[in-house]
Design a protein around this motif. Structure first.
Motif, mmCIF file in Angstrom:
data_model
loop_
_atom_site.group_PDB
_atom_site.id
_atom_site.type_symbol
_atom_site.label_atom_id
_atom_site.label_comp_id
_atom_site.label_asym_id
_atom_site.label_seq_id
_atom_site.Cartn_x
_atom_site.Cartn_y
_atom_site.Cartn_z
ATOM 1 N N ILE B 109 90.395 31.309 82.892
ATOM 2 C CA ILE B 109 90.624 32.269 82.488
ATOM 3 C C ILE B 109 89.752 33.455 82.491
ATOM 4 O O ILE B 109 88.406 33.051 81.617
ATOM 5 C CB ILE B 109 91.569 32.076 81.003
ATOM 6 C CG1 ILE B 109 92.604 31.166 81.362
ATOM 7 C CG2 ILE B 109 91.835 33.450 80.443
ATOM 8 C CD1 ILE B 109 93.205 30.478 80.174
ATOM 9 N N LYS B 110 89.813 34.600 82.554
ATOM 10 C CA LYS B 110 88.776 35.565 82.595
ATOM 11 C C LYS B 110 88.685 36.254 81.190
ATOM 12 O O LYS B 110 90.079 36.714 80.899
ATOM 13 C CB LYS B 110 88.731 36.718 83.841
ATOM 14 C CG LYS B 110 87.876 36.295 84.802
ATOM 15 C CD LYS B 110 87.893 37.508 85.533
ATOM 16 C CE LYS B 110 86.624 37.451 86.954
ATOM 17 N NZ LYS B 110 86.887 38.373 87.938
ATOM 18 N N ARG B 111 87.506 36.325 80.456
ATOM 19 C CA ARG B 111 87.820 36.901 79.273
ATOM 20 C C ARG B 111 86.647 38.032 78.986
ATOM 21 O O ARG B 111 85.415 37.552 79.682
ATOM 22 C CB ARG B 111 87.685 35.914 78.126
ATOM 23 C CG ARG B 111 88.677 34.975 78.059
ATOM 24 C CD ARG B 111 89.901 35.216 77.252
ATOM 25 N NE ARG B 111 89.516 35.697 75.914
ATOM 26 C CZ ARG B 111 89.526 34.387 74.953
ATOM 27 N NH1 ARG B 111 89.603 33.155 75.253
ATOM 28 N NH2 ARG B 111 88.890 34.915 73.836
ATOM 29 N N GLU B 112 86.850 38.796 78.156
ATOM 30 C CA GLU B 112 85.528 39.653 77.676
ATOM 31 C C GLU B 112 84.621 38.885 77.025
ATOM 32 O O GLU B 112 84.947 38.264 76.028
ATOM 33 C CB GLU B 112 85.858 41.123 77.122
ATOM 34 C CG GLU B 112 86.453 41.899 77.831
ATOM 35 C CD GLU B 112 87.928 41.873 77.254
ATOM 36 O OE1 GLU B 112 88.501 40.946 76.613
ATOM 37 O OE2 GLU B 112 88.734 43.010 77.407
ATOM 38 N N LYS B 113 83.410 38.709 77.189
ATOM 39 C CA LYS B 113 82.259 38.093 76.570
ATOM 40 C C LYS B 113 82.241 38.581 75.341
ATOM 41 O O LYS B 113 82.069 37.622 74.283
ATOM 42 C CB LYS B 113 81.033 38.138 77.251
ATOM 43 C CG LYS B 113 79.910 37.210 76.682
ATOM 44 C CD LYS B 113 78.388 37.381 77.327
ATOM 45 C CE LYS B 113 77.736 36.493 76.398
ATOM 46 N NZ LYS B 113 76.484 36.249 77.150
ATOM 47 N N ALA B 114 82.490 39.656 74.647
ATOM 48 C CA ALA B 114 82.428 40.318 73.443
ATOM 49 C C ALA B 114 83.388 39.471 72.349
ATOM 50 O O ALA B 114 83.267 39.396 71.334
ATOM 51 C CB ALA B 114 82.632 41.771 73.436
ATOM 52 N N SER B 115 84.583 38.988 73.203
ATOM 53 C CA SER B 115 85.575 38.705 72.461
ATOM 54 C C SER B 115 85.308 37.095 72.058
ATOM 55 O O SER B 115 86.314 36.459 71.355
ATOM 56 C CB SER B 115 86.921 38.727 72.872
ATOM 57 O OG SER B 115 87.210 38.192 74.265
ATOM 58 N N LEU B 116 84.428 36.361 72.724
ATOM 59 C CA LEU B 116 84.453 35.089 72.662
ATOM 60 C C LEU B 116 83.499 34.475 71.218
ATOM 61 O O LEU B 116 82.431 35.072 71.055
ATOM 62 C CB LEU B 116 83.847 34.199 73.828
ATOM 63 C CG LEU B 116 84.438 34.821 74.993
ATOM 64 C CD1 LEU B 116 83.562 34.245 76.420
ATOM 65 C CD2 LEU B 116 85.635 34.123 75.152
ATOM 66 N N GLY B 117 84.163 33.309 70.749
ATOM 67 C CA GLY B 117 83.467 32.913 69.460
ATOM 68 C C GLY B 117 82.507 31.958 70.119
ATOM 69 O O GLY B 117 82.087 31.031 69.105
ATOM 70 N N TYR B 118 82.008 31.750 71.210
ATOM 71 C CA TYR B 118 81.236 30.612 71.547
ATOM 72 C C TYR B 118 80.297 31.135 72.576
ATOM 73 O O TYR B 118 80.342 32.039 73.142
ATOM 74 C CB TYR B 118 82.071 29.576 72.099
ATOM 75 C CG TYR B 118 83.002 29.738 73.080
ATOM 76 C CD1 TYR B 118 82.947 29.963 74.393
ATOM 77 C CD2 TYR B 118 84.301 29.631 72.491
ATOM 78 C CE1 TYR B 118 83.813 30.466 75.139
ATOM 79 C CE2 TYR B 118 85.460 29.918 73.517
ATOM 80 C CZ TYR B 118 85.244 30.254 74.667
ATOM 81 O OH TYR B 118 85.989 30.544 75.563
ATOM 82 N N ALA B 119 79.092 30.442 72.761
ATOM 83 C CA ALA B 119 77.813 30.758 73.553
ATOM 84 C C ALA B 119 78.364 30.552 75.080
ATOM 85 O O ALA B 119 78.837 29.382 75.460
ATOM 86 C CB ALA B 119 76.734 30.217 73.159
ATOM 87 N N THR B 120 77.935 31.432 75.814
ATOM 88 C CA THR B 120 78.125 31.247 77.364
ATOM 89 C C THR B 120 76.973 32.231 77.896
ATOM 90 O O THR B 120 76.255 32.854 77.216
ATOM 91 C CB THR B 120 79.607 32.061 77.751
ATOM 92 O OG1 THR B 120 79.552 33.392 77.521
ATOM 93 C CG2 THR B 120 80.675 31.443 77.101
ATOM 94 N N THR B 121 76.699 31.783 79.262
ATOM 95 C CA THR B 121 75.727 32.486 79.916
ATOM 96 C C THR B 121 76.550 32.665 81.370
ATOM 97 O O THR B 121 77.065 31.810 82.235
ATOM 98 C CB THR B 121 74.559 31.600 80.165
ATOM 99 O OG1 THR B 121 73.995 31.605 78.847
ATOM 100 C CG2 THR B 121 73.523 32.505 81.041
#
Lengths: 496, 1064
Positions: B109-121
């Motif tokens: 599922i593609k999501r905007e990074k800004a909306s995520l509550g966890y760390a991703t790179t």
């Protein structure tokens, strides 16, 4: 739009259906790679080979080094730790493991399964081999798990930290197991093993002889620590109405026959092949010199003669001196120790031998504990049996040995001590490289032979190795491990 | 648990029921300024509470009154208003680039990074492939914080282990899950090893061609991966492969071709002494047979060497061959080609990628060839239906050298060449003086090679032939259907089939030396052997998902409800003519007909299945506060029916606080986000771990020798050694994390900082039991491991002008790992090891602590010496030494772009871990390291040493000397603990210089554009003091839990080359 609702409902219904059907879908976890409960005739031979593998390799090498039959070749380094009298705890993991989780576990399965069918002869054989194994374990390590051992499965109690039993208690267990076996053996029953019994081919008469011989061996081991009990046990044998004799001839030799077929080789030779056929095993001068001094023809059997026909040993433990290797003999293929000779594969593994049986009787007789039998004739029969086992048939050689040499001639008129000294020393000669562990064990019990030297590279000075050290896995894994014992700490029956 | 989930779904449905009952509709598509669709954009009907959110493809559908105006907002885009019109297409203008970043999250599922509550790179293709690493996993090294990546060989085909946020599982796998286009792929090890040898064909996660990759998102915490449940417990590497859409605009087709050629050579050689040569001063000082360099000091005089053959003998100067080890290795070569075709229309797109990789390794005869083809296609049908398909076929074939201590180990034989032996001169095996197998004039087979105790390494590299071949097909197909304005239903079915074959040939040879007398005890005697295994693996995944979204005023609600089915099956067949216990009858014939005796064969069928239901609900409050809740229930086949169901939830929140700042403040802080999450993940057992022990055919082994049934034709079976556990319950992992993301001065400075902890408990472990129980292991639920750590990333862009840009960036990761609890009575669990050294999980220690005998020190840290012999004393039992886990990892890099020229440099470091090196051990044993020349090999007084006097007190040693030779060789006094070395390193990981060829060059040709780059990876290394031996990244355990173990592993390589890219 109306459909949407139905589609969502359909989605959920579909999911629920898939879930409902998933019980069967998920029942895939029965391991197809292992066999279920199976016939004891398939398990008994495993136990026998497991015992033989340990006795014939690790115990053989260790025992033969400490009996001073063999010493480390200066041209290699596999077994230096034995000549240093400082074996590592890692060294015993395999033997301990094979005896416990291999032999004893399999024997327990055979016994329990046989008992559920009242298959008495299988029960008896598994009991005898269990007793034999526990004796080997306790003679090597002293106190050890016994009563609580082999109870890892839930149905057996799920005990994953078996407590250690005192050696005296283990001996009591061994004796009761032998007695149970004796009461179970039914020589007339048609129900007995066949080819799956790699030792006697299911001959229950021979197993009966084995049982009484083992009981005699157990009794004699107590000669120094508890002579009263030893005497009583021997008396018990003689009074037993079922007693029909000890192991008496070559057919009773308890041994596993090895062949050159892959996997069926002598385990020591298999090990040698595994290390690239390196010739680690050299003849020790301790044994070679005294055999030579007594014109003992077995010196040419147990060792490989040099090109000039002589057998020359190297000083025990002199492995750092590489120049000493020149002109020294190696161990022969007859006992599985000659790396370059494929016939080494066929050396049998002896668990209890005829000559051993005869010499145990001779000693019991010399001590006056065994009333039947004559110690001198038992002594000479034992020499014959030992020679016969290794194909020595030349009558004059045998006669000369028995008539004229220090260790071949029985001191009929001598003191009891001198008789025992001759009997046990003769046992030592007969077990050269073929029952190395038992020879070292008897040396610990009696102090004979009394001419063993201090290994050149001894790391414990003039002290003698008196036990195996406990294996690393027990130290690390068993919460009830009672503590390390150093190699020079004597076991319970070793009181001299 | 099932009921609870269904209840939740029902409530959701009832809530939606009223909302779905509408009558007329408008469809539309929201795009960004590049024309790419924006998923998750909000469309609100002005003056009402109605709204919609765009789907993955940027589409929306709304039911509205005529003439309504739509307010369109998307994170990072300028808000727009448009009047509603069916079939409308709206382009938004980028406002904040940093907010536009999208991440491929769980279930693709593609999501905007800004909306995520966890760390991703997330890394795009260019960032990933700067160093042109042929391993996609290896290419992540130094680019992602919180991730510990170890590439064992540095070159093509080696293993790459990826561990995210610390080691979590004692008995299980610690590698991150690798997901390609939504389908988890098999990342199994292709290593084969025993106590003598070690062969590493790499791990399967490396099969994906890096050039096909559009982007990689690294999901670090359990919250991020909760929807993958058990499989995602170790984090996930989400790989998205290229599609036609990303390459080209609608209507434009593109062909692109790249070709690259690379060389490799050894990165780090051990340091050697050049003072003493072949011989054994305690035996024969100038012994020509020796592998020892314990001989006489070099004097440069002519001296014969090797055997006397037909009255002839070679002569050389008795002097050091300083580069003899280097001379052995070849320059590795790799040629890689990629051809891709892509195209797109407004309804669909496709991508076809072809890749070839042909390489030759640094060890003679080794190679790796890989061919892959990929087809990706998407299509939007007019009737609300859309679909996509991805297919990837990979064919690989390799031959690698063997490590370890056996005769087949190339490196082990190279290490044991005395310092004066010109190794390069041993190459010609037909030269009688180099031969291992030479038939003399009397028909006797002899060897002329000088060494009695080693083999000619060229012969080893030729005769021991270890190969791997595989065919692999990975694919997925998704079909989706838009159900009105607020719902989409989609189904993804995918999986892979893999056939992996391994062949290990070991030669049969029986030759004696020409100089029979002198070499008498040392024939070259090998039984020969042949091993072959086939792993037929297949896995299938099906995910059925219902996505819902709804916009009520400023509140956006979206939800995904899913159902998943996983089925895996591995049929592993292996047969072995063991060179130790069995052997070949005929030489050079590697066939199972050619066994001396019974072949050890095993078939191992393993099946596991899992069914899951999951739901996630996202709340988006006016694009500045986001809340996400997930829940999943799995039912696993590997647990008993009563324990097989397990539920795990997660909750995460993200607050985009920069949205509240004044415009003036936004000029300084243009992006600021706080995030936090807490999650739980369950994990099931391996197949059959809950089974009672059964019986297996008996094979007794005491190390080197064995007895195998049928024994003299009598069959025999023995109890299995492991006790199963029918009461197994799922393992549990609890993760927490809090983090902040900041960007300043229009993204000139950006930073990301995270603090996390994760605790794994009730681990499913196969723990060793004492053999006295009758078994050697049992399976239990026990053990707790805790990881706490911080991870940080910083990026600066000091210069950003037209045609010129300079970036500097770095990452820092510090992970503290501790084994909190082990099952009752057990102090430690052994993960691996070697003679005298164990790698363990011990209570109170970090996972992977070394446990070995070490030198004995007194209370003041002085070395205890035996007063009689001068031998340093060792501890009587093993002691805990360091762990293989680094204390911290960091990287720093820079990128400079000047018009068409770009330069990228990346360094990375790991510090604070340890490594056990058998390479060190064997080098010291044979006396070729500088350490063995201590005090010119004369007895020496050990620094700060004491000995025990007759009173049992330790007194300072002033007179008892220690013998160097005894310490390293003769008496084997050096304990295993002394072969541990500090594993810290700094590496120049990647350098690339790329040049975009001037457009005018191609103006009159059919070529569209061109680029040329030169690059290198794994280029330079700086190691800790005391490590004069190995690149600490080499590891003989491959990607398994057995790490930090150099079992005479061949040194790693550096790679450098050039690459030309053309588009048409």
């Amino acid at each position: 739009m109306k459909y949407t609702k139905y589609k969502i409902v359909a989605f959920l219904a579909l999911s629920t259906l898939m879930l409902g059907g998933c019980k069967k879908f998920l029942d895939t976890n029965k391991n197809p790679n292992i066999a279920g409960n199976l016939g004891i005739e398939l398990v008994l031979p495993s136990a026998q080979v497991e015992i033989a593998h340990v006795i014939g390799n690790n115990f053989q090498v260790n025992g033969s080094f400490w009996s001073q039959y063999w010493t480390q070749s200066p041209l290699a380094n596999q077994y230096k730790q034995y000549d240093q009298y400082q074996p590592s705890t890692d060294n015993y993991n395999r033997s301990w493991g094979i005896l416990y989780n291999g032999a004893l576990n399999d024997l327990q399965y055979v016994y329990k399964t046989a008992a559920s069918k009242s298959d008495k002869n299988y029960m008896a054989i598994s009991r005898l081999l269990t007793a034999y194994t526990f004796q080997v374990i306790t003679d090597a390590w002293g106190d050890a798990p016994c009563v609580e051992a082999i109870k890892g499965l839930e149905v057996d109690g799920g005990n994953v930290n078996p407590a250690y039993d005192a050696q005296a208690a283990i001996y009591d267990t061994i004796i009761s197991q032998i007695n149970e076996a004796i009461s179970l053996i039914d020589v007339n029953s048609p129900a007995h093993p066949g080819a799956d019994d790699l030792i006697y081919g299911g001959d229950m008469t021979l197993w009966s002889e084995f049982a009484y011989t083992l009981k005699l061996k157990v009794a004699m081991r107590l000669s120094e620590v508890n002579p009263t009990k030893a005497t009583a046990l021997i008396a018990e044998i003689e009074a037993d109405p079922n007693f029909a004799g000890f192991i008496a001839d070559a057919s009773g030799d308890a041994k596993i026959t090895c062949t050159s077929a892959g996997g069926s080789e002598n385990p020591l030779y298999s090990e040698i092949v595994g290390v690239g056929k390196t010739q680690n095993l050299f003849a020790s001068a301790t044994c070679v010199d005294s055999m030579n001094a007594n014109s003992d023809p077995r010196v040419f059997v147990f060792y490989k003669p040099l090109a000039n026909g002589n057998v020359v040993g190297n000083t025990q433990g002199d492995y750092n001196n590489s120049t000493s290797a020149t002109g020294k003999s190696i161990v022969s293929y007859i006992v599985g120790g000659e790396a370059a000779q494929a016939l080494s594969a066929s050396a049998p593994v002896r668990l209890l031998s005829v000559s051993e049986s005869l010499l145990l009787q001779a000693e019991a007789s010399a001590r006056g504990w065994l009333t039947s039998g004559d110690d001198a004739s038992l002594f000479y029969s034992a020499i014959d049996a030992s020679f016969e086992a290794y194909g020595i048939t030349d009558a004059p050689t045998i006669a000369y040995y028995k008539d004229s040499t220090n260790w071949g001639l029985y001191p009929t008129a001598g003191s009891e001590t001198d008789k025992i000294r001759h009997i046990v020393t003769q046992k030592w000669f007969s077990m050269c490289g073929n029952q190395g562990f038992e020879a070292w064990t008897e040396q610990r019990r009696t102090g004979y032979p009394d001419f063993l030297i201090q290994s050149v590279n001894s790391l414990i000075g003039s002290k003698r190795p008196a036990r195996f050290v406990y294996p690393t896995e027990e130290i690390n894994l068993n919460a009830n491990f009672p503590g390390l014992k150093s190699v020079d700490q004597k076991v319970w029956w070793d009181v001299n | 648990m099932k009921k609870r989930l269904l209840l939740t779904l029902t409530v959701l449905l009832i809530g939606l029921q009223g909302l779905l009952a509408q009558s007329s509709s408008v469809r539309g598509k929201i795009l960004d300024d590049k024309g790419d669709p924006i998923p998750g954009a909000t469309i609100r009907v002005k003056g009402t509470s109605k709204g919609a959110v765009t789907d993955v493809n940027g589409n929306f559908k709304l039911t509205i009154e005529d003439g309504a105006t739509l307010a369109i907002t998307a994170i990072g885009m300028k808000p727009t208003e448009k009047s509603a019109q069916d079939g409308m297409s709206v382009k938004l203008v980028t406002d904040q680039q940093s907010l536009r970043e999208t991440v491929v999250t769980a279930q693709a599922i593609k999501r905007e990074k800004a909306s995520l509550g966890y760390a991703t790179t997330t890394l795009n293709n260019a960032e990933l492939n700067n160093g042109n690493n042929v391993s996609a996993l290896g290419a992540l090294q130094g680019k992602v914080s919180g991730v510990n990546i170890t590439s064992t060989t540095g070159g093509p085909g080696g293993s790459t282990r990826v561990v995210i946020r610390g080691e979590k599982s004692i008995g299980g796998n610690n590698n991150a899950l690798i997901v390609v286009d939504g389908i988890p792929i098999n990342n199994g090890n292709r290593t084969r090893s025993n106590s003598l040898k070690q062969v590493d064909f790499g791990n399967r996660g490396n099969d994906v061609n890096p050039d096909d990759i559009e982007s990689i998102s690294v999901l670090k915490g359990a919250a991020a991966t909760a929807l993958y449940g058990s499989d995602g417990a170790n984090g996930a590497i989400m790989i998205t492969t290229k599609s036609g859409k990303s390459k080209s605009k609608a209507g434009k087709n593109e062909v692109s071709f790249t070709t690259g050629y690379a060389w490799s050579d050894i990165l780090k050689y051990p340091t050697f002494q050049n003072q003493y040569g072949q011989g054994d001063l305690n035996g024969v000082p100038d012994d020509r047979r020796e592998n020892f360099s314990w001989g006489l000091p070099f004097n440069g005089e002519l001296r014969p060497w090797g055997q006397v053959i037909n009255g002839q003998q070679r002569v050389k100067r008795y002097e050091a061959q300083e580069n003899n080890v280097k001379d052995f290795f070849n320059i590795g070569k790799a040629w890689e080609n990629n051809l891709s075709l892509s195209g797109a229309t407004d309804k669909g797109n496709y991508f076809v990628g072809l890749n070839t990789l042909n390489s030759k390794g640094v060890v003679p005869n080794t190679f790796l060839d890989k061919y892959s083809i990929r087809l990706n296609a998407n299509h939007d049908f007019t009737n609300n239906l859309y679909s996509s398909i991805n297919l990837n076929y990979i064919n690989g074939s390799s031959r690698v050298d063997q490590g370890g201590q056996g005769e087949g180990s190339v490196w082990n034989n190279v290490c044991q060449q005395p310092r004066d032996i010109p190794i390069g001169n041993l190459k010609d095996l037909n030269n009688v003086f180099n031969s291992q197998d030479y038939t003399d004039s009397n028909g006797v087979r002899r060897y002329g090679y000088y060494g009695a105790y080693t083999e000619n390494p060229y012969w080893v590299a030729k005769a021991f032939d270890n190969r791997n071949k595989y065919d692999r097909l990975i694919g997925q197909t998704t079909v989706g259907y838009r159900l009105g304005s607020h719902a989409t239903i989609s189904n993804r079915f995918g999986g892979e089939v893999l056939s992996d074959r391994i062949y290990l040939k070991s030669p049969k040879l029986n030759t004696i030396a020409f100089e029979e007398d002198f070499y008498g005890g040392s024939p070259k005697s090998f039984n020969g052997g042949y091993y072959e295994s086939t792993d037929n693996f297949s896995s299938y995944f099906n995910d059925l998902m219902l996505s819902l979204n709804y916009q009520v005023d400023k509140l956006g609600i979206s939800a995904v409800i899913g159902h998943s089915v996983v089925s895996k099956r591995s049929n592993f067949l292996s047969s072995n003519i063991d060179p130790v216990t069995n052997g070949l009858v005929i030489e050079d014939f590697y066939n199972f007909d050619n066994a001396k005796s019974k072949i050890a064969s095993a078939n191992n069928l393993s099946r596991s299945r899992k069914v899951g239901m999951y739901a996630t609900v996202n709340f988006d409050f006016d694009k500045f506060f986001f809340l996400e809740m997930t829940g999943r229930n799995d039912w696993s086949s590997t647990l008993d029916a009563s324990n097989r169901s397990y539920f795990y939830p997660s909750i995460s929140a993200s607050w985009l606080f920069s949205q509240h700042l004044s415009d003036a403040a936004k000029k300084v802080i243009n992006y600021g986000k706080l995030r936090a999450n807490i999650s739980s993940v369950g994990n099931d057992a391996l197949a059959y771990q809950n089974n009672n022990p059964g019986f297996v055919s008996t094979s007794v082994s005491s190390g080197f020798g064995s007895n195998i049934f049928p024994f003299n034709d009598v069959p025999g079976f023995t109890y299995q050694n492991s006790i199963g556990n029918s009461a197994l319950k799922p393992e549990r992992q609890l993760g927490k994390e809090i983090g902040i993301e900041l960007a300043f001065l229009q993204d000139r400075i950006s930073a990301d900082f995270t603090v996390y902890s994760n605790t794994t408990k009730d681990q499913i472990l196969s723990v060793p039991t004492p053999s006295s129980t009758g078994f050697t292991s049992r399976v239990i639920n026990a053990g707790t491991i805790k990881n706490t750590g911080i991870e940080a990333g910083l990026r600066l862009t000091p210069i950003k002008r037209k045609g010129l840009r300079w970036d500097v960036f770095g990452t820092y990761t510090r992970n503290k790992n501790v084994v909190l609890d082990l099952p009752g009575g057990v102090d430690q669990i052994v993960l691996g090891g070697y003679s005298g050294m164990s790698i363990v999980a011990a209570k109170g220690k970090p996972f992977g602590t070394f446990y070995a005998i070490d030198l004995l020190k007194d209370a003041n840290g002085n070395q205890v010496i035996d007063s009689a012999t001068g031998a340093p004393k060792s501890t009587t039992s093993p002691v805990y030494l360091g762990s293989f886990q680094p204390k911290f990892m960091a990287s720093w890099g820079t990128g400079l772009t000047i018009k068409g020229l770009s330069i990228n440099v990346l360094f990375d470091t790991k510090q604070g871990g340890y490594l056990y090196s058998r390479t060190k051990d064997i080098l010291e044993f044979v006396g070729v390291t500088p350490s063995t020349t201590l005090n010119d090999r004369q007895p020496f007084l050990w620094n700060n040493s004491v000995y025990e006097n007759s009173n049992g007190d330790y007194v300072t040693n002033t007179n008892v000397l220690t013998d160097v030779y005894n310490y390293y060789t003769a008496a084997n006094l050096k304990p295993a603990g002394q072969d541990l070395i500090k594993a810290g390193y700094v590496k120049l990981r990647e350098v690339s210089i790329g040049y975009k060829l001037p457009q005018q060059w191609f103006s009159k040709t059919f070529i569209g554009s061109g680029s040329l780059s030169i690059y290198g990876n794994n280029l330079l290394i700086w190691t800790n003091k005391g490590n004069d031996y190995v690149d600490p990244e080499v590891n003989s355990g491959g990607a398994s839990n057995e790490q930090g173990f150099d079992f005479s592993a061949r040194p790693s390589v550096r790679n450098y080359g050039f690459r030309l890219g053309l588009t048409f």
